[in-house]
Design a protein around this motif. Sequence first.
Motif, PDB file in Angstrom:
ATOM      1  N   ALA A  71      44.718 -17.009  41.622  1.00  0.00           N
ATOM      2  CA  ALA A  71      43.931 -17.387  42.791  1.00  0.00           C
ATOM      3  C   ALA A  71      42.992 -16.252  43.165  1.00  0.00           C
ATOM      4  CB  ALA A  71      44.858 -17.707  43.959  1.00  0.00           C
ATOM      5  N   PRO A  72      41.700 -16.525  43.353  1.00  0.00           N
ATOM      6  CA  PRO A  72      40.750 -15.473  43.682  1.00  0.00           C
ATOM      7  C   PRO A  72      40.934 -14.971  45.102  1.00  0.00           C
ATOM      8  CG  PRO A  72      39.686 -17.605  43.797  1.00  0.00           C
ATOM      9  CD  PRO A  72      41.068 -17.848  43.242  1.00  0.00           C
ATOM     10  N   LEU A  73      40.452 -13.768  45.381  1.00  0.00           N
ATOM     11  CA  LEU A  73      40.514 -13.237  46.730  1.00  0.00           C
ATOM     12  C   LEU A  73      39.772 -14.173  47.673  1.00  0.00           C
ATOM     13  CD1 LEU A  73      39.907  -9.420  46.141  1.00  0.00           C
ATOM     14  CD2 LEU A  73      42.071 -10.631  46.409  1.00  0.00           C
ATOM     15  N   GLY A  74      40.364 -14.412  48.825  1.00  0.00           N
ATOM     16  CA  GLY A  74      39.768 -15.317  49.795  1.00  0.00           C
ATOM     17  C   GLY A  74      40.150 -16.764  49.608  1.00  0.00           C
ATOM     18  N   ASP A  75      40.849 -17.076  48.523  1.00  0.00           N
ATOM     19  CA  ASP A  75      41.235 -18.459  48.279  1.00  0.00           C
ATOM     20  C   ASP A  75      42.176 -18.933  49.385  1.00  0.00           C
ATOM     21  OD1 ASP A  75      41.179 -20.834  46.956  1.00  0.00           O
ATOM     22  OD2 ASP A  75      42.522 -20.243  45.339  1.00  0.00           O
TER      23      ASP A  75
END
Length: 258
Positions: free
Chosen positions: A131-135
């Motif tokens: 999961a990307p940062l901010g997801d």
Amino acid sequence: MTGSDGSDTRRLKSVNQSFKIVDYLHESGGSTLSQTAEDLDMPLSTVHIYLSTLVETGYVVKCDNEYHSSFQFLRMGGEMRDRMALFQAAKPELDDLQEKTGEHTNATVEQNGYSVQLYKSHSPESIDDDAPLGDHLHLHSTATGKAILAQLAEETVSEIVAKRGLPALTDDTITDEGVLHEELETVRERGYSINRGEHFPGVSAVGTAIVSEPDDAVGAISISGPISRMDPDRIEDELAPELLNKKNIIELKIRQYE
């Protein structure tokens, strides 16, 4: 309040349309004026006004004939994260935990009924949902999310469920509110939560809440990796004790940054 001429409503609609366009540009990876107007079913002249204004503010950039979201959002999000006491206290501890366990370690916060990915310390030896940062993730399906929910009153949990639902992300996701409340009671008794393929098939995680005041979770941390390596014995004997030790350290350090 809305005036008799509806002026406040128009202003709110304008803001909503602006963010709708920004979201569209982000999801599409960039688009031309005509394509944006077509996909959003808006008049070409209206979209041109919005895009021109967003370019002037710096939140949208125009490259050749395409419009893209700018890095202003990265700057704002990065500065906001870097100022957070949780991030400052947790980052070095999660980096150390990643080296000790050989698995990914994560920090999340709750916002608007979602678990937001704040930081991840990547291990070259591990794998997870990436999961990307901010997801924004559903709280009921992740270890950090369940750890945060366990700190909340049952009424608050029910409010979040009513607002965000309990979607089945995998065959193992909890989709019944009664079962979720039972799971959260287990988390409270045990001190940590477990996600076994509930958010992403084949990925497991163990998480715990970071608490600054009684019953006030400022976020949560977790260790995540392939289910094949995250068996119950390893979680109980190794991963959970290491995680809870870091929880204690981070909670103590947070007081220095507040």
